[in-house]
Design an enzyme around this catalytic site. Structure first.
Site, short mmCIF file in Angstrom:
data_model
loop_
_atom_site.label_atom_id
_atom_site.label_comp_id
_atom_site.label_asym_id
_atom_site.label_seq_id
_atom_site.Cartn_x
_atom_site.Cartn_y
_atom_site.Cartn_z
CG HIS A 172 -1.80 -1.12 1.22
ND1 HIS A 172 -2.97 -1.60 2.38
CD2 HIS A 172 -2.53 -1.96 0.18
CE1 HIS A 172 -3.93 -2.50 1.62
NE2 HIS A 172 -3.52 -3.01 0.38
CG PHE A 184 0.82 -10.21 4.16
CD1 PHE A 184 0.84 -10.13 5.86
CD2 PHE A 184 0.94 -10.40 3.84
CE1 PHE A 184 0.97 -11.73 6.43
CE2 PHE A 184 0.72 -12.89 4.12
CZ PHE A 184 0.77 -12.97 5.79
CB CYS A 185 0.10 -3.01 4.23
SG CYS A 185 -0.28 -2.51 6.18
CB ALA A 186 0.51 -6.26 -0.39
CB CYS A 195 -3.59 -4.11 7.45
SG CYS A 195 -2.73 -3.61 6.26
#
Length: 453
Positions: free
Chosen positions: A129, A375-377, A395
Site C-alpha cells: 500500500h 500484509f498491507c497488500a 491489515c
C-alpha cells in the site's frame, strides 16, 4: 547443505548480532523460550552495531544546520556524512539527491507531491500500500498481477505505449514482494519505462536489506526504503535519485530548513526563496539519529559483505521451503512459480486452519513471531488466495474465528540476524501443529486470535 554443515562453509557468514537475540518469552504450555523473531518483513531488529553507534553519538547530540557551537557543528557533519554514506550504499549517480524521510511510505508520498502536472502513474496491483496509494492527485493506471517476470515487462510496455496523451509518466514497482519475497525484474522494467519516455521509482523496502541496490546499475530514477527494515530503529527513511522533479516542486513541508531566504513584502505578505538541495524537502529539525542509524546499518551490511549475507539467507530460504514442501497441507504463495528467486520472505496458508489461529499458536506455544493477515497488500493477497482483489479487508485482522477459513495468509520472514535454530524451530512447529493440532484453546479478542485464559 544442511543446517549442521552451514557453519563449516567459510563463504557463509554467521548471523549479525541484533537487539533482542536473547529475549525470553513465556509459553502458554509452561516455561520460557528464546524469542524467534521471524517477522523481518514488517520490522527487522536493529543491529547491535547500529545501536552502539547511536549510543556513542548520544552525548554529542545537537541541532544541525542551525548552530555555531561544537556539538551543533559535529551533528551537522554527522548528518551530512550520513547522506553521503547512503548515496554510496545505493551507488547513486552524480547529481542525485538523498532526502531523509520518515519511511518508505513518507518517501513515496513526497515523490507523489513532486509529480509534474498531468503526470500519469503506472503501478501493479501487487504493490504494498505504500506504493499503491500515494498517487491520489495523479491519473493512475493499475496493472493486473503478472504471472512471470517477462509478463510484468510486457504488460508495462503495452500500458505505456497505449497511454494518451504522451505526457510525463512514472512507474512505481517493488524490488522484492513483501508477500512472496519474489524478486522483480527491475532493470528490465526500468528499460521499458525509459523506452516509452517514463520514469521509474523503486520501492526497495524489502530489497535493500537483502541485496545490494545500485541506482546506477538498475537505472532507476528514484529508490525509496525504510530504516526499520534495514536493521535501524523506527522513524527514518530515504528517497534518493534524480533532483529535477524534487528541485522544481513546492517543498513537501513548508518551514525552517527548507527556506533559504524569507522576506516581508510591502503589501504585508511574505516572499520565500526555497533551497534547491535535499533540504528543500526536509523542513523542521531533522531526525539526526535516524539518519545516522541508517548510515550505520549501510556500513555494517557493506562491511559484512552482501555476497556472504545473501548466501546464508538463501540457505535459510531453501531450508524453509524444503520443510514446508514436506507438509501437504501447506501451500506457499507465489506469483512467478516455485523456482522464482526470492529474499527471505514467504507467505503460506494451511489447509483446515484459520491463518490468525495458526500464527497465534506459533507464538503462544513455540515463541515464534510471524505475521498473519493481508500484509498491507490487500489486492495481491486476495489474488494469490483466489479471492476478489477488490474485496475489502483490514491489515493483519482475521475475518473468521479459530478453525474457520479466512482469506488471510501467514508470513515468515528472516534476514541477516536470524539464527539457524529459529528456522529449525519454525519448520518443526509447523509440522507439529499440522499433525497434532494446537495444544491450547484460542478465542477472538479485539479482532485478534489469542490464547483462551
Amino acid at each position: 547443505m544442511s543446517v549442521s554443515t552451514l557453519a563449516a562453509d567459510q563463504s557463509v557468514c554467521a548471523p549479525l548480532p541484533v537487539l533482542g537475540r536473547d529475549v525470553s518469552v513465556p509459553l502458554v504450555t509452561g516455561g520460557e523460550v528464546t524469542y524467534a523473531a521471524l517477522d523481518y518483513a514488517a520490522s527487522a531488529p536493529a543491529l547491535q552495531r547500529v545501536w552502539d553507534d547511536v549510543a556513542a553519538y548520544a552525548p554529542y547530540y545537537g541541532s544541525v544546520h542551525r548552530g555555531a557551537g561544537y556539538l551543533s557543528q559535529l551533528s551537522t557533519d554527522l548528518f551530512e556524512n550520513a547522506r553521503r554514506t547512503v548515496a554510496e550504499f545505493l551507488d547513486c549517480r552524480e547529481g542525485d539527491q538523498v532526502v531523509f524521510t520518515r519511511s518508505t511510505t513518507d518517501s513515496l508520498n513526497l515523490l507523489a507531491a513532486t509529480l509534474p502536472a498531468g503526470c500519469q502513474v503506472f503501478v501493479f496491483e501487487t504493490e504494498h500500500h505504500a506504493s499503491l496509494l500515494p498517487w491520489r492527485d495523479a491519473r493512475v493506471t493499475f496493472l493486473d498481477a503478472p504471472r512471470s517476470p517477462q509478463q510484468a515487462v510486457t504488460t508495462l510496455g503495452r500500458a505505456l505505449a497505449d497511454r494518451e496523451p504522451h505526457g510525463p509518466a512514472l512507474v512505481c514497482v517493488t524490488g522484492a514482494s513483501n508477500v512472496t519475497g519474489e524478486l522483480w525484474p527491475v532493470r528490465e522494467l526500468a528499460a521499458a519505462a525509459h523506452a516509452h519516455g517514463a520514469r521509474i521509482v523503486l520501492d526497495a523496502a524489502q530489497l535493500a536489506p537483502h541485496h545490494p541496490v545500485s541506482v546506477r546499475d538498475l537505472d532507476v530514477d528514484w529508490v525509496a526504503f525504510s530504516g526499520h527494515k534495514l536493521y535501524a530503529p523506527f522513524g527514518s527513511g530515504v528517497l534518493a535519485g534524480r533532483s529535477d522533479w524534487l528541485r522544481e516542486a513546492e517543498p513537501y513541508l513548508a518551514g525552517g530548513g527548507a527556506s533559504r531566504k524569507v522576506t516581508r513584502r510591502t503589501d504585508g505578505g511574505v516572499d520565500v526563496e526555497w533551497h534547491e538541495t535535499a533540504a528543500r524537502h526536509e523542513a523542521g529539525s531533522p531526525n539526526v539519529i535516524g539518519a545516522y542509524s541508517i548510515a550505520s546499518a549501510c556500513k555494517a551490511l557493506t562491511e559484512a559483505g552482501f555476497e556472504a549475507l545473501v548466501a546464508r539467507e538463501q540457505h535459510l530460504v531453501r531450508e524453509v521451503r524444503a520443510g514446508l514442501a514436506r507438509i501437504p497441507q501447506v501451500k506457499v504463495l507465489s506469483l512467478f512459480g516455485d523456482d522464482a528467486p526470492r529474499v527471505g520472505v514467504l507467505s503460506f496458508v494451511v489447509e483446515g486452519w484459520n491463518s490468525s489461529h495458526f500464527a497465534a499458536a506459533l507464538s503462544a506455544e513455540y515463541g515464534i513471531g510471524v505475521r498473519d493477515g493481508l500484509f498491507c497488500a490487500h489486492p495481491l493477497v486476495r489474488t494469490l488466495l483466489g479471492g476478489d482483489p477488490g474485496t475489502q479487508g483490514e491489515c493483519g485482522a482475521p475475518e473468521a474465528a479459530p478453525g474457520e477459513r479466512s482469506l488471510n495468509a501467514i508470513r515468515v520472514s528472516f534476514g541477516a540476524g536470524t539464527p539457524d535454530e529459529h528456522v529449525e524451530r519454525f519448520v518443526r512447529a509447523v509440522g507439529e501443529l499440522v499433525r497434532d493440532g494446537a495444544q491450547w484453546k484460542y478465542r477472538t479478542q479485539d479482532g485478534r486470535c489469542v490464547p483462551a485464559v
